[in-house]
Scaffold this active site. Sequence first.
Site, PDB file in Angstrom:
ATOM      1  N   GLY A 163       0.716  -1.210  -0.079  1.00 36.66           N
ATOM      2  CA  GLY A 163      -0.004   0.073  -0.069  1.00 36.66           C
ATOM      3  C   GLY A 163       1.000   1.374   0.172  1.00 36.66           C
ATOM      4  CG  PHE A 173      -1.989  10.236   5.168  1.00 38.10           C
ATOM      5  CD1 PHE A 173      -1.336  11.597   4.817  1.00 38.10           C
ATOM      6  CD2 PHE A 173      -2.553  10.095   6.362  1.00 38.10           C
ATOM      7  CE1 PHE A 173      -1.019  12.299   5.695  1.00 38.10           C
ATOM      8  CE2 PHE A 173      -2.101  11.001   7.222  1.00 38.10           C
ATOM      9  CZ  PHE A 173      -1.585  12.195   7.136  1.00 38.10           C
ATOM     10  CG  ASP A 185      -8.677  -7.422  -4.294  1.00 40.33           C
ATOM     11  OD1 ASP A 185      -8.178  -6.630  -2.947  1.00 40.33           O
ATOM     12  OD2 ASP A 185      -9.611  -7.834  -4.447  1.00 40.33           O
ATOM     13  CE1 TYR A 239      -9.935   1.352   8.930  1.00 40.08           C
ATOM     14  CE2 TYR A 239     -10.399   2.350  10.817  1.00 40.08           C
ATOM     15  CZ  TYR A 239      -9.637   2.019   9.714  1.00 40.08           C
ATOM     16  OH  TYR A 239      -8.319   2.363   9.725  1.00 40.08           O
ATOM     17  CE  LYS A 281      -6.180  -1.312  10.516  1.00 35.09           C
ATOM     18  NZ  LYS A 281      -5.361  -1.490   9.537  1.00 35.09           N
ATOM     19  CB  VAL A 322      -3.002   9.416  11.221  1.00 36.46           C
ATOM     20  CG1 VAL A 322      -1.508   9.941  10.990  1.00 36.46           C
ATOM     21  CG2 VAL A 322      -2.835   8.222  11.964  1.00 36.46           C
ATOM     22  CB  SER A 377      -7.618  11.221  10.828  1.00 35.22           C
ATOM     23  OG  SER A 377      -7.758   9.833  10.994  1.00 35.22           O
TER      24      SER A 377
HETATM   25  P1  NDP Z   1      -4.758   5.439   2.749  1.00 34.57           P
HETATM   26  O1  NDP Z   1      -6.139   5.267   2.330  1.00 34.57           O
HETATM   27  O2  NDP Z   1      -4.115   6.690   2.359  1.00 34.57           O
HETATM   28  O3  NDP Z   1      -3.725   4.162   2.536  1.00 34.57           O
HETATM   29  C1  NDP Z   1      -4.205   2.803   2.267  1.00 34.57           C
HETATM   30  C2  NDP Z   1      -3.476   2.125   1.475  1.00 34.57           C
HETATM   31  O4  NDP Z   1      -3.938   0.587   1.185  1.00 34.57           O
HETATM   32  C3  NDP Z   1      -3.503   2.667  -0.026  1.00 34.57           C
HETATM   33  O5  NDP Z   1      -2.068   2.400  -0.584  1.00 34.57           O
HETATM   34  C4  NDP Z   1      -4.593   1.819  -0.795  1.00 34.57           C
HETATM   35  O6  NDP Z   1      -4.298   1.726  -2.048  1.00 34.57           O
HETATM   36  C5  NDP Z   1      -4.233   0.426  -0.099  1.00 34.57           C
HETATM   37  N1  NDP Z   1      -5.430  -0.363  -0.236  1.00 34.57           N
HETATM   38  C6  NDP Z   1      -6.440  -0.359   0.246  1.00 34.57           C
HETATM   39  N2  NDP Z   1      -7.399  -1.357   0.014  1.00 34.57           N
HETATM   40  C7  NDP Z   1      -6.702  -2.053  -0.837  1.00 34.57           C
HETATM   41  C8  NDP Z   1      -7.071  -3.255  -1.478  1.00 34.57           C
HETATM   42  N3  NDP Z   1      -8.214  -3.981  -1.511  1.00 34.57           N
HETATM   43  N4  NDP Z   1      -5.867  -3.809  -2.321  1.00 34.57           N
HETATM   44  C9  NDP Z   1      -4.514  -3.152  -2.620  1.00 34.57           C
HETATM   45  N5  NDP Z   1      -4.440  -2.129  -1.855  1.00 34.57           N
HETATM   46  C10 NDP Z   1      -5.318  -1.525  -1.142  1.00 34.57           C
HETATM   47  O7  NDP Z   1      -5.019   5.294   4.177  1.00 34.57           O
HETATM   48  P2  NDP Z   1      -3.913   5.528   5.503  1.00 34.57           P
HETATM   49  O8  NDP Z   1      -2.352   5.854   4.998  1.00 34.57           O
HETATM   50  O9  NDP Z   1      -4.584   6.731   6.309  1.00 34.57           O
HETATM   51  O10 NDP Z   1      -4.011   4.212   6.111  1.00 34.57           O
HETATM   52  C11 NDP Z   1      -2.738   3.470   6.204  1.00 34.57           C
HETATM   53  C12 NDP Z   1      -3.009   2.170   7.324  1.00 34.57           C
HETATM   54  O11 NDP Z   1      -3.139   2.838   8.445  1.00 34.57           O
HETATM   55  C13 NDP Z   1      -4.353   1.359   7.056  1.00 34.57           C
HETATM   56  O12 NDP Z   1      -4.073   0.187   7.269  1.00 34.57           O
HETATM   57  C14 NDP Z   1      -5.085   2.066   8.105  1.00 34.57           C
HETATM   58  O13 NDP Z   1      -6.120   1.332   8.506  1.00 34.57           O
HETATM   59  C15 NDP Z   1      -4.388   2.457   9.402  1.00 34.57           C
HETATM   60  N6  NDP Z   1      -4.696   3.838  10.359  1.00 34.57           N
HETATM   61  C16 NDP Z   1      -4.828   4.668   9.537  1.00 34.57           C
HETATM   62  C17 NDP Z   1      -5.355   5.894  10.481  1.00 34.57           C
HETATM   63  C18 NDP Z   1      -5.470   7.138  10.043  1.00 34.57           C
HETATM   64  O14 NDP Z   1      -5.892   7.999  10.894  1.00 34.57           O
HETATM   65  N7  NDP Z   1      -5.265   7.583   8.760  1.00 34.57           N
HETATM   66  C19 NDP Z   1      -5.592   5.543  12.039  1.00 34.57           C
HETATM   67  C20 NDP Z   1      -5.338   4.171  12.195  1.00 34.57           C
HETATM   68  C21 NDP Z   1      -4.895   3.133  11.387  1.00 34.57           C
HETATM   69  P3  NDP Z   1      -4.831   3.139  -3.094  1.00 34.57           P
HETATM   70  O15 NDP Z   1      -3.787   4.085  -2.758  1.00 34.57           O
HETATM   71  O16 NDP Z   1      -4.616   2.754  -4.439  1.00 34.57           O
HETATM   72  O17 NDP Z   1      -6.283   3.477  -2.612  1.00 34.57           O
END
Ligand code: NDP
Length: 343
Positions: A7, A11, A57, A165, A169, A199, A216
């Site tokens: 991923g 962000f 995926d 969600y 997790k 975050v 967030s």
């Molecule tokens: P983003 O949505 O920016 O990042 C999620 C990443 O996962 C992206 O690269 C997305 O790809 C990829 N992704 C999601 N679903 C799939 C799928 N089915 N197949 C392949 N790739 C997938 O979110 P964040 O950076 O905020 O989150 C990153 C991690 O941190 C996650 O695990 C989230 O649960 C966790 N987290 C985030 C928090 C927050 O406040 N932001 C708080 C706590 C935990 P694409 O870019 O193509 O969509």
Amino acid sequence: MTVLVSGATGFIAQYIVNDLLKQNYKVIGTVRSQEKADKLKKHFGNNPNLALELVADIAAPNAFDSVFKKYGADIKVVLHTASPVSINTKEYEKDLLIPAVNGTKNILEAIKKYAAKSVERVVVTSSCAAVVDTSNQGDGSVVYTEESWNPATWESCQVNGISAYCGSKKLAEAAAWDFVRENRNVVKFQLSTVNPIYVFGPQLFDEEVKDRLSSSCELINALVRGKPEAQYLQGMRGNYIDVRDVSRAHLAAFQKEQAIGKRLILSNGPFTYQDLEDIVNEDFPQLKGKILVGNPGSGKDIHKTMPTIDNSKTREILGYPFKSLKETVDDTAAQILKKDGKL
Ligand code: NDP
């Protein structure tokens, strides 16, 4: 040393990739499409230490096998950040639970098949959603620690997008710990998890500031841009952490011996929407009269009514101070205003 980041477009993951490259690691990032790979590669100035591989995926059977077949024993560390974060769905299993849980199992199974003896450390990006029990939201006597678990089950979490969600997790993280227990004699790696709360913080690249920001950060975006939906967020409260501290924790999680087998709970204390309003109004006078003001200073009273997150064990392991609410909110808001030509 080579680190795989799933991923990589995310962000949080963009910061992780950046921090890894700065520390001279070779990074393999997985992304969903060639278009996203090309854009990310360009963002990182075509850094030769960054390779991007397509995993369209994470939930598809054997999703990560081709990556491990290609790089095999080169990969020493795996940071699994990919997971769906969208809460605007009613298809809880398809859009949240299955990708989160199966994505985690798939990457661990791929390690087992192709790199059981070479991958040394795995860090799964979990969440405080796997820690807290949202039914305790208004109970100031509750204390969460690194040992706390959200009680959600596959069935009980399918109530709305937020509960699903949180369930996704919790169940994905639990699947990772189960995997390690069940495969202790087969795989070499040690597991750690990073469990951030809300975050905040700027996007790594200014171009990533869109009309809507993910998860967030949209709380701050809605306020700064005076969106009507900010009205409905008035009663909102939670705990916060800055994205740069989250990235740093992912590196510490595999670099530090003390982090082995640990859940690193990332939170630097409570906030209310009122606190966000106070900071943005005070620090960006150009928004005067254009954004919510609320009842300045009233947020602090609400903090007492909220459960406490005691992450002293995590802070001791990490050993660095987290960024303050003011710093993370200011940096997030400033980047949005810069994008809009209002800074
Ligand atoms: P983003 O949505 O920016 O990042 C999620 C990443 O996962 C992206 O690269 C997305 O790809 C990829 N992704 C999601 N679903 C799939 C799928 N089915 N197949 C392949 N790739 C997938 O979110 P964040 O950076 O905020 O989150 C990153 C991690 O941190 C996650 O695990 C989230 O649960 C966790 N987290 C985030 C928090 C927050 O406040 N932001 C708080 C706590 C935990 P694409 O870019 O193509 O969509």
